[in-house]
Enzyme design. Structure first.
Site, PDB file in Angstrom:
ATOM      1  N   LYS A   1      -7.008  -4.839  -3.190  1.00 64.98           N
ATOM      2  CA  LYS A   1      -7.730  -5.475  -2.081  1.00 64.98           C
ATOM      3  C   LYS A   1      -8.661  -4.470  -1.435  1.00 64.98           C
ATOM      4  O   LYS A   1      -8.456  -3.258  -1.530  1.00 64.98           O
ATOM      5  CB  LYS A   1      -6.732  -6.034  -1.061  1.00 64.98           C
ATOM      6  CG  LYS A   1      -5.846  -4.960  -0.477  1.00 64.98           C
ATOM      7  CD  LYS A   1      -4.790  -5.524   0.442  1.00 64.98           C
ATOM      8  CE  LYS A   1      -3.929  -4.433   1.028  1.00 64.98           C
ATOM      9  NZ  LYS A   1      -4.669  -3.445   1.830  1.00 64.98           N
TER      10      LYS A   1
ATOM     11  N   CYS B   1      -1.725  -3.524   7.567  1.00 69.51           N
ATOM     12  CA  CYS B   1      -1.601  -4.345   6.365  1.00 69.51           C
ATOM     13  C   CYS B   1      -0.292  -5.131   6.301  1.00 69.51           C
ATOM     14  O   CYS B   1      -0.277  -6.254   5.799  1.00 69.51           O
ATOM     15  CB  CYS B   1      -1.804  -3.485   5.129  1.00 69.51           C
ATOM     16  SG  CYS B   1      -3.528  -2.937   5.000  1.00 69.51           S
TER      17      CYS B   1
ATOM     18  N   ASP C   1       0.800  -1.238   0.000  1.00 71.99           N
ATOM     19  CA  ASP C   1       0.000   0.000   0.000  1.00 71.99           C
ATOM     20  C   ASP C   1       0.833   1.290   0.000  1.00 71.99           C
ATOM     21  O   ASP C   1       0.603   2.183   0.833  1.00 71.99           O
ATOM     22  CB  ASP C   1      -0.962  -0.001   1.200  1.00 71.99           C
ATOM     23  CG  ASP C   1      -1.971  -1.133   1.162  1.00 71.99           C
ATOM     24  OD1 ASP C   1      -1.965  -1.911   0.198  1.00 71.99           O
ATOM     25  OD2 ASP C   1      -2.765  -1.258   2.117  1.00 71.99           O
TER      26      ASP C   1
ATOM     27  N   HIS D   1     -10.832   0.728  -2.375  1.00 70.55           N
ATOM     28  CA  HIS D   1     -12.193   0.643  -1.838  1.00 70.55           C
ATOM     29  C   HIS D   1     -13.232   1.358  -2.718  1.00 70.55           C
ATOM     30  O   HIS D   1     -12.967   2.457  -3.213  1.00 70.55           O
ATOM     31  CB  HIS D   1     -12.251   1.303  -0.461  1.00 70.55           C
ATOM     32  CG  HIS D   1     -11.328   0.701   0.560  1.00 70.55           C
ATOM     33  ND1 HIS D   1     -11.297  -0.650   0.839  1.00 70.55           N
ATOM     34  CD2 HIS D   1     -10.413   1.268   1.398  1.00 70.55           C
ATOM     35  CE1 HIS D   1     -10.393  -0.871   1.789  1.00 70.55           C
ATOM     36  NE2 HIS D   1      -9.846   0.265   2.137  1.00 70.55           N
TER      37      HIS D   1
ATOM     38  N   HIS E   1     -10.774   6.516   2.487  1.00 70.68           N
ATOM     39  CA  HIS E   1      -9.403   6.511   1.955  1.00 70.68           C
ATOM     40  C   HIS E   1      -9.315   5.532   0.800  1.00 70.68           C
ATOM     41  O   HIS E   1     -10.125   4.597   0.705  1.00 70.68           O
ATOM     42  CB  HIS E   1      -8.399   6.098   3.054  1.00 70.68           C
ATOM     43  CG  HIS E   1      -8.600   4.690   3.520  1.00 70.68           C
ATOM     44  ND1 HIS E   1      -9.575   4.331   4.426  1.00 70.68           N
ATOM     45  CD2 HIS E   1      -7.983   3.537   3.158  1.00 70.68           C
ATOM     46  CE1 HIS E   1      -9.531   3.028   4.616  1.00 70.68           C
ATOM     47  NE2 HIS E   1      -8.590   2.513   3.850  1.00 70.68           N
TER      48      HIS E   1
ATOM     49  N   ASP F   1      -4.620  -0.732  -1.775  1.00 69.54           N
ATOM     50  CA  ASP F   1      -5.900  -0.637  -1.091  1.00 69.54           C
ATOM     51  C   ASP F   1      -6.864   0.048  -2.064  1.00 69.54           C
ATOM     52  O   ASP F   1      -6.540   1.101  -2.625  1.00 69.54           O
ATOM     53  CB  ASP F   1      -5.684   0.215   0.182  1.00 69.54           C
ATOM     54  CG  ASP F   1      -6.562  -0.203   1.348  1.00 69.54           C
ATOM     55  OD1 ASP F   1      -6.828  -1.417   1.514  1.00 69.54           O
ATOM     56  OD2 ASP F   1      -6.981   0.696   2.108  1.00 69.54           O
TER      57      ASP F   1
HETATM   58  C1  VGL Z   1      -4.602   0.062   5.903  1.00 72.86           C
HETATM   59  C2  VGL Z   1      -6.177   0.802   7.360  1.00 72.86           C
HETATM   60  C3  VGL Z   1      -7.141   0.761   6.385  1.00 72.86           C
HETATM   61  C4  VGL Z   1      -3.176  -0.298   5.670  1.00 72.86           C
HETATM   62  C5  VGL Z   1      -5.542  -0.002   4.896  1.00 72.86           C
HETATM   63  O1  VGL Z   1      -2.703  -0.222   4.516  1.00 72.86           O
HETATM   64  O2  VGL Z   1      -2.490  -0.658   6.663  1.00 72.86           O
HETATM   65  N1  VGL Z   1      -4.918   0.446   7.131  1.00 72.86           N
HETATM   66  N2  VGL Z   1      -6.804   0.360   5.155  1.00 72.86           N
HETATM   67 ZN    ZN Z   2      -8.281   0.499   3.637  1.00 68.32          ZN
END
Ligand code: VGL
Ligand code: ZN
Length: 214
Positions: free
Chosen positions: A117, A162, A19, A59, A92, A57
């Site tokens: 993901k 993550c 990420d 969403h 986010h 990430d």
């Molecule tokens: C993450 C919180 C929400 C991460 C991703 O990449 O660690 N943390 N989404």
């Molecule tokens: Zn996330």
């Protein structure tokens, strides 16, 4: 601590950058403190590996991990979802937005696989391998097994979410795991960074830093 020498095996090792996205860096929607500081060590490591993966990430708007999806809830509250406790985050890494793009400092052109993901609306996904129900697979394990990868070297954001969850699943799936601590930064909610280090040691992950790669 942080001093174990790692000999890179270009055939069996894969560097997985977790990420490395704008929203997890300063100025982003879910900024990890010093998140952009990982790119020095990450960019130094990248040329040393032949096998490179990245997670993203990703969403949809209104995702079930967003506090804004629940009237009366605020960011960093927790709720119970069908699969267990879920931290609620600021919106986010919304698909197609600049915040979801890779940070421009990350030199990712040689990456061969990008795993997105968190794209199921009702299910969050911290790990690169399974969504948070710990059953729905992303497909990465099959990819790695077919490519003959035996060890995952982890860097990225966030160390205590993550990166940690990816390390846990990787160990469970039988991969060796190295976590490059100076190439990670933590969100650190209520001691979660320290707890992550304890868990990583517990599962037999190697913790080291980018200066200790041979
Ligand atoms: C993450 C919180 C929400 C991460 C991703 O990449 O660690 N943390 N989404
Ligand atoms: Zn996330």
């Amino acid at each position: 601590m942080d001093g174990i020498t790692v000999n890179i095996d270009r055939r069996r090792d894969l560097l997985l950058v977790v990420d490395p996205q704008n929203d997890f860096c300063p100025g982003g929607a879910l900024a990890v403190p010093e998140g952009d500081q990982i790119f020095g060590p990450v960019n130094k490591l990248l040329p040393r590996f032949d096998n490179i993966g990245v997670t993203q990430d990703w969403h949809p708007p209104g995702h079930s991990s967003f506090a804004s999806s629940y009237p009366g809830k605020r960011a960093y509250d927790t709720i119970e979802l069908t699969y267990g406790t879920q931290v609620l985050w600021p919106d986010h890494c919304v698909q197609g937005t600049r915040g979801a793009d890779f940070h421009p400092a990350a030199e990712l052109t040689r990456a061969q696989v990008i795993i997105r993901k968190g794209f199921h609306r009702e299910l969050d996904s911290y790990s690169a391998f399974f969504e948070n129900d710990r059953k729905t697979a992303t497909g990465l394990a099959g990819y790695l097994k077919e490519r003959g990868i035996e060890r995952i070297v982890l860097a990225g954001l966030a160390y205590d979410f993550c990166v940690l969850w990816s390390a846990q699943d990787a160990r469970r799936l039988g991969f060796d795991v190295v976590v490059v601590t100076d190439a990670c930064r933590a969100i650190d909610l209520e001691g979660s960074a320290q707890a992550a280090t304890v868990s990583l040691r517990d599962i037999g992950a190697t913790l080291t830093d980018s200066h200790h790669f041979d």
